[in-house]
Design a protein around this motif. Sequence first.
Motif, short mmCIF file in Angstrom:
data_model
loop_
_atom_site.label_atom_id
_atom_site.label_comp_id
_atom_site.label_asym_id
_atom_site.label_seq_id
_atom_site.Cartn_x
_atom_site.Cartn_y
_atom_site.Cartn_z
N ALA A 41 0.84 -1.21 0.00
CA ALA A 41 0.00 0.00 0.00
C ALA A 41 0.87 1.25 0.00
N ASP A 42 2.19 1.06 -0.14
CA ASP A 42 3.12 2.18 -0.26
C ASP A 42 3.33 2.93 1.06
N VAL A 43 3.20 2.21 2.17
CA VAL A 43 3.47 2.82 3.47
C VAL A 43 4.98 2.83 3.69
N ASN A 44 5.47 3.91 4.27
CA ASN A 44 6.89 4.08 4.55
C ASN A 44 7.46 2.87 5.31
N PHE A 45 8.63 2.41 4.88
CA PHE A 45 9.23 1.19 5.41
C PHE A 45 9.42 1.22 6.93
N LYS A 46 9.92 2.34 7.43
CA LYS A 46 10.16 2.43 8.88
C LYS A 46 8.85 2.40 9.66
N VAL A 47 7.84 3.02 9.07
CA VAL A 47 6.52 3.03 9.71
C VAL A 47 5.98 1.60 9.78
N VAL A 48 6.16 0.86 8.70
CA VAL A 48 5.67 -0.52 8.65
C VAL A 48 6.39 -1.37 9.71
N LYS A 49 7.69 -1.16 9.81
CA LYS A 49 8.49 -1.95 10.75
C LYS A 49 8.02 -1.73 12.19
N GLN A 50 7.87 -0.46 12.53
CA GLN A 50 7.44 -0.12 13.88
C GLN A 50 6.02 -0.63 14.15
N PHE A 51 5.16 -0.45 13.16
CA PHE A 51 3.77 -0.86 13.30
C PHE A 51 3.67 -2.36 13.56
N THR A 52 4.39 -3.14 12.75
CA THR A 52 4.25 -4.59 12.92
C THR A 52 4.91 -5.06 14.23
N ALA A 53 6.01 -4.38 14.61
CA ALA A 53 6.66 -4.77 15.87
C ALA A 53 5.71 -4.51 17.05
N ASP A 54 5.11 -3.32 17.08
CA ASP A 54 4.21 -2.97 18.19
C ASP A 54 2.98 -3.89 18.21
N SER A 246 -5.85 15.78 -0.08
CA SER A 246 -6.84 15.88 -1.14
C SER A 246 -6.86 14.60 -1.97
N LYS A 247 -7.87 14.50 -2.79
CA LYS A 247 -8.02 13.42 -3.76
C LYS A 247 -8.10 12.03 -3.11
N MET A 248 -8.75 12.00 -1.96
CA MET A 248 -8.97 10.73 -1.27
C MET A 248 -10.00 9.88 -2.01
N ASP A 249 -10.67 10.48 -2.99
CA ASP A 249 -11.63 9.71 -3.79
C ASP A 249 -10.94 8.95 -4.92
N GLY A 250 -9.66 9.20 -5.12
CA GLY A 250 -8.94 8.53 -6.20
C GLY A 250 -8.56 7.11 -5.81
N ASP A 251 -7.73 6.47 -6.63
CA ASP A 251 -7.39 5.08 -6.30
C ASP A 251 -6.00 4.98 -5.65
N ALA A 252 -5.65 6.01 -4.87
CA ALA A 252 -4.37 5.98 -4.16
C ALA A 252 -4.36 4.78 -3.21
N ARG A 253 -3.17 4.21 -3.02
CA ARG A 253 -3.11 3.01 -2.17
C ARG A 253 -3.16 3.33 -0.68
N GLY A 254 -2.90 4.57 -0.35
CA GLY A 254 -3.09 4.97 1.05
C GLY A 254 -1.81 5.17 1.83
N GLY A 255 -0.67 4.87 1.19
CA GLY A 255 0.62 4.96 1.89
C GLY A 255 0.90 6.33 2.47
N GLY A 256 0.52 7.37 1.75
CA GLY A 256 0.77 8.73 2.22
C GLY A 256 0.03 9.01 3.51
N ALA A 257 -1.26 8.70 3.49
CA ALA A 257 -2.09 8.97 4.67
C ALA A 257 -1.59 8.19 5.88
N LEU A 258 -1.12 6.96 5.62
CA LEU A 258 -0.71 6.10 6.73
C LEU A 258 0.71 6.40 7.24
N SER A 259 1.49 7.12 6.45
CA SER A 259 2.88 7.38 6.86
C SER A 259 3.08 8.78 7.44
#
Length: 294
Positions: A41-54, A246-259
């Motif tokens: 979903a294009d979430v930042n790598f460090k964010v993913v690491k911390q998220f899964t660890a927690d 903006s443009k949350m109605d598009g088909d963005a994968r969400g990585g920006g919002a989540l990171s």
Amino acid sequence: MFESLSDRLQNIFSGLRGKGRLTEDDINSAMREIRMALLEADVNFKVVKQFTADTKQRCLEAEVLESLTPAQNVVKIVLDELTKLLGENDAKLNTSSRIPNVIMLVGLQGSGKTTAAAKLAYLLKGKGHVPLLVAGDVYRPAAADQLETLGGEIGVKVFRGDGKDPVQIAKDGVRYAIDNLRDVVIVDTAGRLHVDEQMMDEAAAIKEAVKPEEILMVVDAMTGQDVVNVASAFAEKVEFDGVIMSKMDGDARGGGALSLKQVTGKPIKFISAGEKPDSLEEFHPDRMAKRILG
Ligand code: GDP
């Protein structure tokens, strides 16, 4: 937006539900799958690491594994952690007792800044405010016309000012608001294709001149996790308070919002999901997290 992440997470959870009791191995493999889903979903790598660890640490606690409904508890923990990632609490606009309050919008060209200015004016008008829009983007000739058209549609006055000096236009706009009993001034500023020195200096000068209660950066959800780089570069020069995505109605994968919150520390305060004036909403991390989990 988030569709494919939602599908992936729902599959992972239904796999867990089908198992009844869960072992440490089940949790480990679910966390691996969640990690993959977030990266895709294009979430930042460090964010993913911390998220899964927690998340993993919380899921492996005895009361989760030994409970009667372990899969449900895992879902609840993921929901909690996703909410945290998105900012935990609702982030409100900064206000002060000064009249008018000033809100300044910054962002790259095409991010949706000018339309967001009008949408925000519309939202605040609906709450009983009397806003004034100030056309401070003097480089894109159509920007002021666009704002004026949008202002006409929503019944909000647009101040264009004379000349080409955005700092002066912003100051004159605030003066106009005082003289004409407008209680909120929303200043649209110039956007460029890239974050550059001149753009930053100008935004800093407007900030200094009109001392906004709130500076919002508009970022395009379609930019993916690159919004994090743009926002970080901007924050180094012009400290801003929050983000309109903006443009949350598009088909963005969400990585920006989540990171964004985790990496830049800046909360998303509003989201926009459409081109119409009423398509701006206050952002609620808990509701968005629930939407992602489906
Ligand atoms: P600016 O250059 O940052 O001022 O960008 P504009 O406000 O002119 O927006 C650029 C384009 O994106 C315009 O065509 C807008 O209608 C469109 N746009 C802005 N926000 C949204 C949104 O939330 N959803 C969609 N679908 N389009 C948007």
